[in-house]
Design a protein around this motif. Structure first.
Motif, PDB file in Angstrom:
ATOM      1  N   GLY A  75       0.833  -1.198   0.000  1.00 52.62           N
ATOM      2  CA  GLY A  75       0.000   0.000   0.000  1.00 52.62           C
ATOM      3  C   GLY A  75       0.860   1.236   0.000  1.00 52.62           C
ATOM      4  O   GLY A  75       2.085   1.165   0.101  1.00 52.62           O
ATOM      5  N   TYR A 175       4.513   0.500 -11.401  1.00 52.55           N
ATOM      6  CA  TYR A 175       3.178   0.852 -11.881  1.00 52.55           C
ATOM      7  C   TYR A 175       2.935   0.092 -13.174  1.00 52.55           C
ATOM      8  O   TYR A 175       3.867  -0.432 -13.791  1.00 52.55           O
ATOM      9  CB  TYR A 175       3.074   2.364 -12.128  1.00 52.55           C
ATOM     10  CG  TYR A 175       3.900   2.839 -13.303  1.00 52.55           C
ATOM     11  CD1 TYR A 175       3.314   3.049 -14.554  1.00 52.55           C
ATOM     12  CD2 TYR A 175       5.280   3.029 -13.194  1.00 52.55           C
ATOM     13  CE1 TYR A 175       4.086   3.451 -15.635  1.00 52.55           C
ATOM     14  CE2 TYR A 175       6.041   3.438 -14.276  1.00 52.55           C
ATOM     15  CZ  TYR A 175       5.436   3.647 -15.499  1.00 52.55           C
ATOM     16  OH  TYR A 175       6.197   4.034 -16.569  1.00 52.55           O
ATOM     17  N   ASP A 179      -2.652  -2.630 -11.668  1.00 47.97           N
ATOM     18  CA  ASP A 179      -2.314  -1.844 -10.487  1.00 47.97           C
ATOM     19  C   ASP A 179      -3.559  -1.649  -9.618  1.00 47.97           C
ATOM     20  O   ASP A 179      -4.685  -1.965 -10.010  1.00 47.97           O
ATOM     21  CB  ASP A 179      -1.735  -0.490 -10.907  1.00 47.97           C
ATOM     22  CG  ASP A 179      -0.771   0.093  -9.884  1.00 47.97           C
ATOM     23  OD1 ASP A 179      -0.801  -0.340  -8.712  1.00 47.97           O
ATOM     24  OD2 ASP A 179       0.020   0.982 -10.255  1.00 47.97           O
ATOM     25  N   ASN A 180      -3.335  -1.110  -8.435  1.00 45.97           N
ATOM     26  CA  ASN A 180      -4.404  -0.847  -7.468  1.00 45.97           C
ATOM     27  C   ASN A 180      -4.716   0.643  -7.477  1.00 45.97           C
ATOM     28  O   ASN A 180      -3.852   1.459  -7.172  1.00 45.97           O
ATOM     29  CB  ASN A 180      -3.940  -1.312  -6.083  1.00 45.97           C
ATOM     30  CG  ASN A 180      -4.872  -0.849  -4.974  1.00 45.97           C
ATOM     31  OD1 ASN A 180      -6.034  -0.577  -5.205  1.00 45.97           O
ATOM     32  ND2 ASN A 180      -4.342  -0.774  -3.767  1.00 45.97           N
ATOM     33  N   TYR A 181      -5.961   1.009  -7.805  1.00 47.20           N
ATOM     34  CA  TYR A 181      -6.357   2.407  -7.915  1.00 47.20           C
ATOM     35  C   TYR A 181      -7.276   2.851  -6.791  1.00 47.20           C
ATOM     36  O   TYR A 181      -7.898   3.918  -6.876  1.00 47.20           O
ATOM     37  CB  TYR A 181      -7.023   2.656  -9.274  1.00 47.20           C
ATOM     38  CG  TYR A 181      -6.088   2.444 -10.430  1.00 47.20           C
ATOM     39  CD1 TYR A 181      -6.022   1.202 -11.079  1.00 47.20           C
ATOM     40  CD2 TYR A 181      -5.236   3.449 -10.860  1.00 47.20           C
ATOM     41  CE1 TYR A 181      -5.146   0.986 -12.133  1.00 47.20           C
ATOM     42  CE2 TYR A 181      -4.365   3.250 -11.916  1.00 47.20           C
ATOM     43  CZ  TYR A 181      -4.323   2.022 -12.544  1.00 47.20           C
ATOM     44  OH  TYR A 181      -3.444   1.815 -13.578  1.00 47.20           O
ATOM     45  N   ASP A 182      -7.347   2.069  -5.725  1.00 49.63           N
ATOM     46  CA  ASP A 182      -8.141   2.440  -4.554  1.00 49.63           C
ATOM     47  C   ASP A 182      -7.400   3.541  -3.795  1.00 49.63           C
ATOM     48  O   ASP A 182      -6.296   3.315  -3.294  1.00 49.63           O
ATOM     49  CB  ASP A 182      -8.345   1.205  -3.670  1.00 49.63           C
ATOM     50  CG  ASP A 182      -9.225   1.474  -2.461  1.00 49.63           C
ATOM     51  OD1 ASP A 182      -9.412   2.653  -2.094  1.00 49.63           O
ATOM     52  OD2 ASP A 182      -9.705   0.495  -1.875  1.00 49.63           O
ATOM     53  N   SER A 186      -3.628   2.934  -2.347  1.00 50.03           N
ATOM     54  CA  SER A 186      -2.812   2.832  -3.557  1.00 50.03           C
ATOM     55  C   SER A 186      -1.505   3.597  -3.408  1.00 50.03           C
ATOM     56  O   SER A 186      -1.333   4.403  -2.498  1.00 50.03           O
ATOM     57  CB  SER A 186      -3.590   3.385  -4.760  1.00 50.03           C
ATOM     58  OG  SER A 186      -3.859   4.759  -4.575  1.00 50.03           O
ATOM     59  N   HIS A 187      -0.595   3.350  -4.338  1.00 50.12           N
ATOM     60  CA  HIS A 187       0.652   4.103  -4.398  1.00 50.12           C
ATOM     61  C   HIS A 187       0.434   5.418  -5.144  1.00 50.12           C
ATOM     62  O   HIS A 187      -0.625   5.676  -5.703  1.00 50.12           O
ATOM     63  CB  HIS A 187       1.735   3.262  -5.088  1.00 50.12           C
ATOM     64  CG  HIS A 187       2.136   2.061  -4.301  1.00 50.12           C
ATOM     65  ND1 HIS A 187       2.040   0.778  -4.785  1.00 50.12           N
ATOM     66  CD2 HIS A 187       2.630   1.951  -3.049  1.00 50.12           C
ATOM     67  CE1 HIS A 187       2.466  -0.073  -3.868  1.00 50.12           C
ATOM     68  NE2 HIS A 187       2.828   0.617  -2.804  1.00 50.12           N
ATOM     69  N   PRO A 190      -0.682   5.434  -9.378  1.00 44.24           N
ATOM     70  CA  PRO A 190      -2.076   5.102  -9.675  1.00 44.24           C
ATOM     71  C   PRO A 190      -3.067   6.064  -9.021  1.00 44.24           C
ATOM     72  O   PRO A 190      -4.121   6.346  -9.591  1.00 44.24           O
ATOM     73  CB  PRO A 190      -2.233   3.679  -9.150  1.00 44.24           C
ATOM     74  CG  PRO A 190      -1.087   3.461  -8.235  1.00 44.24           C
ATOM     75  CD  PRO A 190       0.023   4.298  -8.754  1.00 44.24           C
ATOM     76  N   ALA A 191      -2.716   6.576  -7.837  1.00 48.10           N
ATOM     77  CA  ALA A 191      -3.599   7.553  -7.196  1.00 48.10           C
ATOM     78  C   ALA A 191      -3.695   8.822  -8.038  1.00 48.10           C
ATOM     79  O   ALA A 191      -4.791   9.387  -8.213  1.00 48.10           O
ATOM     80  CB  ALA A 191      -3.089   7.882  -5.798  1.00 48.10           C
TER      81      ALA A 191
END
Length: 327
Positions: A75, A175, A179-182, A186-187, A190-191
């Protein structure tokens, strides 16, 4: 080169732990593209990496020739700082089960993927592998970093005591596809992609970026990381810790501006200086990797464009089991 250091045959069993995450899925893509026909990529429904006996039994049953550990709880700054116990306990558990289980199953070769956050917060830049454990860590992600340092030392210990060839690689900020866009965990990259996209859709005049915009960060497209890892595997690398990155960095302001151009957001950036910056600069020295004959190919603009297309295709993801990479 001895037989034990040769590249696995194309029909060798290769296990990618964390195969549903960003890094694991990139490794699977790269291995399939390279002609490897027996890539094991179990999801959590098939193998729970928090269940030690199950992991040990699975490794005994499948007997992989090579194991990539691309599984971790990951995270960004907020998640790392909020869920400190979870990041420490879960990451220690996952890597302990896999490394010790691999040894018990007779797996000779293994690659442990860590994170550049293992290095001291104020270590000289660029970060060379030998600066590990020479100073205090960045406080916001210290539990995660401690777990990853333990994984490195565990690999070194099994090599020293049992003659294994367990290597560790430290990717820079990653990236790309899957990827994680929450925004809660997120990192940074992606944020920024999600924030700029949503600001454009709403017609906002501005979008807010955490911190001052001055920290400098290095970013590596995840398919380049996967290529580097497979390159090291095929070269039979069994030496010390290796950084994997581009050797170039940008400020968060420059990164946000690049994201704006690619997403098509025409407003302005507002920096929220009340939010933490994290480490002032984090650039990896990649000379050890380049000495092995590899360097990154994807430019930042190319990579962000590909990541944005993936975001538009896939929407939000929670990214529970990805590879280690601090934002």
């Amino acid at each position: 080169m001895s037989e034990s250091r040769q590249a696995p045959a194309r029909d060798s069993v290769i296990f990618v732990a964390g195969a549903r995450g960003m890094v694991g899925s990139a490794l699977v893509r790269r291995l399939h593209a390279g002609g490897y026909t027996r890539v094991l990529a179990p999801g959590r429904d098939e193998l729970d990496l928090m269940d030690g006996p199950a992991v040990h039994a699975w490794l005994q049953r499948h007997q992989p020739e090579y194991l990539f550990i691309a599984a971790a709880k990951v995270g960004g700054i907020q998640a790392n700082n909020t869920y400190r116990a979870d990041f420490l306990y879960q990451n220690l558990s996952i890597q302990n089960h896999l490394i010790h289980g691999a040894h018990l199953a007779g797996v000779q070769r293994l690659m442990f993927l860590g994170s550049s956050c293992i290095y001291p917060k104020l270590a000289p830049q660029p970060l060379v592998e030998d600066c590990l454990l020479t100073g205090p860590l960045e406080p916001t992600n210290e539990p995660y970093a401690v777990a990853k340092i333990a994984g490195i030392k565990m690999c070194e210990a099994y090599n020293a005591q049992h003659g294994r060839q367990y290597v560790s690689v430290m990717p820079t900020n990653l990236y790309g596809p899957n990827d994680n866009y929450d925004l809660a965990n997120s990192h940074v990259l992606p944020a920024l992609i999600r924030k700029a996209h949503e600001a454009r859709l709403r017609g906002d005049a501005e979008y807010v970026v955490w911190g001052s915009g001055t920290p400098q960060r290095e970013f590596l497209y995840v398919d380049d990381l996967a290529d580097a890892c497979v390159h090291l595997m095929e070269a039979g690398y069994d030496g010390p810790l290796v950084n994997i990155g581009t050797g170039e960095d940008v400020t968060i302001r420059e990164l946000a501006e690049t994201v704006m151009r690619i997403v098509g957001f025409e407003g302005r950036i507002v920096f929220d200086a009340s939010k933490p910056d994290g480490t002032p600069r984090k650039l990896l020295d990649v000379s050890r990797l380049r000495a092995q004959g590899w360097q990154a190919r994807t430019t930042l603009a190319e990579g962000i464009s590909a990541a944005y297309k993936d975001f538009l295709r896939g929407g939000l993801r929670t990214g529970a089991a990805s590879a280690a990479s601090a934002g």
